[in-house]
Design an enzyme around this catalytic site. Structure first.
Site, PDB file in Angstrom:
ATOM      1  CB  SER A 287      -7.667   5.801   2.732  1.00 39.87           C
ATOM      2  OG  SER A 287      -8.187   4.879   3.533  1.00 39.87           O
TER       3      SER A 287
ATOM      4  CE1 TYR B 293      -3.926   2.000   1.577  1.00 38.37           C
ATOM      5  CE2 TYR B 293      -5.987   2.016   3.104  1.00 38.37           C
ATOM      6  CZ  TYR B 293      -5.278   2.305   1.935  1.00 38.37           C
ATOM      7  OH  TYR B 293      -6.215   2.904   0.675  1.00 38.37           O
TER       8      TYR B 293
HETATM    9  P1  NAD Z   1      -5.672  -0.733  -7.579  1.00 36.07           P
HETATM   10  O1  NAD Z   1      -4.917  -1.905  -7.030  1.00 36.07           O
HETATM   11  O2  NAD Z   1      -6.532  -1.055  -8.361  1.00 36.07           O
HETATM   12  O3  NAD Z   1      -4.659   0.399  -8.317  1.00 36.07           O
HETATM   13  C1  NAD Z   1      -3.426   0.763  -7.694  1.00 36.07           C
HETATM   14  C2  NAD Z   1      -2.418   0.591  -9.189  1.00 36.07           C
HETATM   15  O4  NAD Z   1      -1.229   1.097  -8.743  1.00 36.07           O
HETATM   16  C3  NAD Z   1      -2.265  -0.563  -9.770  1.00 36.07           C
HETATM   17  O5  NAD Z   1      -2.170  -0.391 -11.094  1.00 36.07           O
HETATM   18  C4  NAD Z   1      -0.646  -0.993  -9.331  1.00 36.07           C
HETATM   19  O6  NAD Z   1      -0.132  -1.813 -10.571  1.00 36.07           O
HETATM   20  C5  NAD Z   1      -0.211   0.276  -9.478  1.00 36.07           C
HETATM   21  N1  NAD Z   1       1.114   0.230  -8.807  1.00 36.07           N
HETATM   22  C6  NAD Z   1       1.409  -0.375  -7.583  1.00 36.07           C
HETATM   23  N2  NAD Z   1       2.600  -0.534  -7.168  1.00 36.07           N
HETATM   24  C7  NAD Z   1       3.276   0.630  -7.987  1.00 36.07           C
HETATM   25  C8  NAD Z   1       4.468   1.074  -8.149  1.00 36.07           C
HETATM   26  N3  NAD Z   1       5.574   0.744  -7.362  1.00 36.07           N
HETATM   27  N4  NAD Z   1       4.669   2.040  -9.259  1.00 36.07           N
HETATM   28  C9  NAD Z   1       3.666   2.405 -10.142  1.00 36.07           C
HETATM   29  N5  NAD Z   1       2.428   1.777  -9.884  1.00 36.07           N
HETATM   30  C10 NAD Z   1       2.158   0.801  -9.028  1.00 36.07           C
HETATM   31  O7  NAD Z   1      -6.090   0.119  -6.316  1.00 36.07           O
HETATM   32  P2  NAD Z   1      -7.394   1.280  -6.384  1.00 36.07           P
HETATM   33  O8  NAD Z   1      -8.629   0.672  -5.631  1.00 36.07           O
HETATM   34  O9  NAD Z   1      -7.576   1.802  -7.807  1.00 36.07           O
HETATM   35  O10 NAD Z   1      -6.706   2.527  -5.611  1.00 36.07           O
HETATM   36  C11 NAD Z   1      -5.937   3.601  -5.983  1.00 36.07           C
HETATM   37  C12 NAD Z   1      -5.745   4.252  -4.909  1.00 36.07           C
HETATM   38  O11 NAD Z   1      -6.888   4.821  -4.156  1.00 36.07           O
HETATM   39  C13 NAD Z   1      -4.727   3.495  -3.837  1.00 36.07           C
HETATM   40  O12 NAD Z   1      -3.742   4.730  -3.247  1.00 36.07           O
HETATM   41  C14 NAD Z   1      -5.503   3.196  -2.686  1.00 36.07           C
HETATM   42  O13 NAD Z   1      -4.831   3.178  -1.393  1.00 36.07           O
HETATM   43  C15 NAD Z   1      -6.660   4.488  -2.644  1.00 36.07           C
HETATM   44  N6  NAD Z   1      -7.873   3.976  -2.150  1.00 36.07           N
HETATM   45  C16 NAD Z   1      -8.709   2.948  -2.488  1.00 36.07           C
HETATM   46  C17 NAD Z   1      -9.956   2.616  -1.979  1.00 36.07           C
HETATM   47  C18 NAD Z   1     -10.876   1.547  -2.619  1.00 36.07           C
HETATM   48  O14 NAD Z   1     -11.721   1.181  -1.812  1.00 36.07           O
HETATM   49  N7  NAD Z   1     -10.461   1.050  -3.655  1.00 36.07           N
HETATM   50  C19 NAD Z   1     -10.214   3.497  -0.908  1.00 36.07           C
HETATM   51  C20 NAD Z   1      -9.506   4.449  -0.330  1.00 36.07           C
HETATM   52  C21 NAD Z   1      -8.249   4.753  -1.251  1.00 36.07           C
END
Ligand code: NAD
Length: 270
Positions: free
Chosen positions: A152, A165
């Protein structure tokens, strides 16, 4: 050139495959002929992504697999080996922040709730390390396999208020390097571990922080856009090219790196 890009017939597993970024990654890979295993916290969310993959002509399967539960992960590993006899790509996309782990605008570090902090550290750190441990055993036996972790923008320069985080994503950067050395050093150059650090992509977890219910920028959203030279939030498709690069032979001598996909956010200080 085509050989370098060729991913046809490869088998991938995507944790958090029901999420905003994970589901898009599944679609991108499936369009290249990758058989994508969608791992969800619930079967329903994994199946919803499978339906989207099938709708674009791809092949996918759904499994319920909690990234914090080793038995779930081992059952998924056994299922994949029984059905396909191999695994080529693991994407650790499960992760994220939780409201209780963020210091409120009128709070200080002394208000931090240990239980919430622990959950975020577990989800992001253990939730990446454990699947990497379980599935890379296949890679070690095969002498090939790719791991992609999701870091991130807050990993190296922590965002205000987002303490757990940010710390956990910094650990992802560190683990990406550690694991890349461990795997290439012991099992050869066919095993590679890299990370993608997305900037700010509107997702369910951060929507309320960045946008008002009417869709206007919140003050925090405004600050982020001001700090992003390209002047916009990312969309999931912005990750496509880097994902294909890191999963394919285009990057066959690349391991242990974190690629920022953030419109320049990490490149500027004011
Ligand atoms: P999201 O919430 O849409 O997806 C995360 C998924 O992880 C969900 O489907 C959730 O059900 C699943 N999950 C949560 N706990 C779990 C567990 N214990 N076991 C299995 N699955 C589990 O989030 P996203 O925006 O798609 O983010 C995906 C990744 O990218 C994450 O690591 C997030 O930190 C990272 N990220 C996102 C952004 C952003 O701006 N969206 C930016 C930087 C990094």
């Amino acid at each position: 050139m085509n050989d370098l890009f060729n991913l046809k017939g490869k088998v991938a597993l995507i944790t958090g495959g029901g999420g905003v970024l994970g589901s898009n990654m599944a679609i991108v890979l499936a369009k290249q002929g990758v058989i994508t295993g969608i791992m969800g916290l619930t079967l329903e969310e994994a199946e919803a992504t499978v339906a989207r993959v099938v709708a674009v002509g791809g092949e996918a399967f759904a499994v319920k697999s909690n990234v914090l539960n080793k038995e779930d992960l081992e059952a998924t590993r056994d299922f994949v080996m029984e059905k396909y006899g191999r695994l080529d790509i693991l994407i650790n996309a499960a992760g994220g922040n939780m409201p209780g782990a963020t210091i409120g605008p009128d709070q200080a570090i002394y208000d931090m709730q240990l239980a919430h902090l622990q959950k975020v550290l577990d989800l992001n750190i253990i939730g990446t390390m454990l699947p990497s441990q379980v599935f890379s055993e296949i890679f070690a036996n095969q002498k090939s396999g790719i791991i992609i972790n999701i870091s991130s923008a807050s990993a190296q320069r922590p965002l205000s208020r987002v303490v757990g985080y940010s710390a956990s994503k910094a650990a992802i950067d560190n683990f990406t390097k550690w694991m890349s050395v461990e795997l290439a050093g012991k099992y050869g150059e066919g095993l590679r571990v890299n990370a993608i650090a997305p900037g700010f992509f509107i997702g369910e977890q951060n929507r309320a922080l960045l946008l008002s219910p009417e869709g206007d920028l919140t003050p925090r959203g405004e600050k982020i856009i001001e700090h992003t030279p390209m002047g916009r939030f990312g969309v999931p498709e912005d990750l496509d090219g880097v994902l294909l690069f890191l999963c394919s032979d285009m990057s066959k001598f690349v391991t242990g790196i974190v690629v920022h996909v953030d419109g320049g956010f990490a490149a500027t200080s004011i």
